[in-house]
Design a protein around this motif. Structure first.
Motif, PDB file in Angstrom:
ATOM      1  N   PRO A 112      71.436  72.679  39.234  1.00 44.11           N
ATOM      2  CA  PRO A 112      70.473  71.989  38.365  1.00 44.11           C
ATOM      3  C   PRO A 112      70.634  70.476  38.358  1.00 44.11           C
ATOM      4  O   PRO A 112      69.653  69.748  38.167  1.00 44.11           O
ATOM      5  CB  PRO A 112      70.748  72.595  36.985  1.00 44.11           C
ATOM      6  N   GLN A 142      68.947  77.012  35.498  1.00 43.13           N
ATOM      7  CA  GLN A 142      69.741  76.945  34.262  1.00 43.13           C
ATOM      8  C   GLN A 142      68.792  76.636  33.103  1.00 43.13           C
ATOM      9  O   GLN A 142      68.510  75.470  32.816  1.00 43.13           O
ATOM     10  CB  GLN A 142      70.834  75.867  34.370  1.00 43.13           C
ATOM     11  N   ASP A 144      68.929  76.378  29.977  1.00 45.17           N
ATOM     12  CA  ASP A 144      69.326  75.482  28.892  1.00 45.17           C
ATOM     13  C   ASP A 144      69.684  74.086  29.387  1.00 45.17           C
ATOM     14  O   ASP A 144      70.298  73.306  28.660  1.00 45.17           O
ATOM     15  CB  ASP A 144      70.496  76.072  28.104  1.00 45.17           C
ATOM     16  N   PHE A 145      69.279  73.753  30.598  1.00 44.96           N
ATOM     17  CA  PHE A 145      69.602  72.443  31.146  1.00 44.96           C
ATOM     18  C   PHE A 145      68.665  71.410  30.528  1.00 44.96           C
ATOM     19  O   PHE A 145      67.514  71.256  30.925  1.00 44.96           O
ATOM     20  CB  PHE A 145      69.492  72.447  32.667  1.00 44.96           C
TER      21      PHE A 145
END
Length: 201
Positions: A112, A142, A144-145
């Protein structure tokens, strides 16, 4: 690479919203004051700044040559491609950075951080559609990046003038992290409220 994401994107939020965000490596020029005159610069300081810039560029050139030589013998080293991409990123060589990051992702897909840097380079290379695609790839890798989500909202707002979509992206970010902050420290939820209010005006 994290340091580049936090700013990243060399991207500015409109002054009408009371703040700016940008990539750590974005260069800001001195603005004219209200009377139209420019800020007086110390010629010695300016000369020193030019010397420092030239030294940094020379050092970057050496590092590029070293990495390129290394990659000739080790073309499957994903981390070396990332490092090369980072130097190109720092020196505003957009196309070269994009190529290096893509080579890295071919070897190690789904990073990411690399995908977000790739998006920043596409945006600065005047390819906002590809920037969004890269940020979406980072988010898919990802969910929650936060940096990819924030940068996606910036591109939607500034490059596509799509405020509703930017709000939606940032609302999703706030759901992930209620205290998510813009690079200048402003809470994203407050930014969302400002944008919603502006949409009503």
């Amino acid at each position: 690479m994290v340091h580049k994401q936090t700013l990243y994107i060399a991207i500015l939020i409109a002054a009408t919203f009371g703040f700016m965000v940008g990539a750590v490596y974005t260069s800001f020029k001195l603005a004219k004051d209200s009377r139209g005159s420019t800020t007086v610069q110390n010629p010695h300081a300016q000369a020193q700044a030019e010397d420092d810039k030239a030294a940094a560029e020379a050092e970057a050139g050496v590092r590029i040559l070293q990495l390129e030589d290394f990659l000739k013998e080790n073309p499957d080293n994903a981390e070396a491609w990332v490092r090369l991409g980072n130097i190109f990123f720092d020196t505003d060589r957009f196309n070269d950075a994009i190529d290096a990051y893509e080579r890295s992702l071919e070897l190690a897909p789904g990073n990411p951080y690399v995908l977000t840097d790739l998006g920043v380079m596409h945006r600065r290379n005047k390819s906002p559609e590809k920037a969004i695609e890269s940020f979406d790839r980072a988010i898919a890798a990802q969910p929650d990046f936060e940096t990819a989500r924030f940068n996606k909202g910036v591109v939607l707002m500034h490059d596509f003038n799509d405020i509703p979509s930017a709000i939606k992206v940032w609302e999703e970010l706030v759901e992930i992290n209620p205290v998510a902050e813009a690079p200048n420290g402003q809470l994203v939820n407050l930014l969302v409220e400002e944008l919603k209010q502006r949409e009503k005006e």
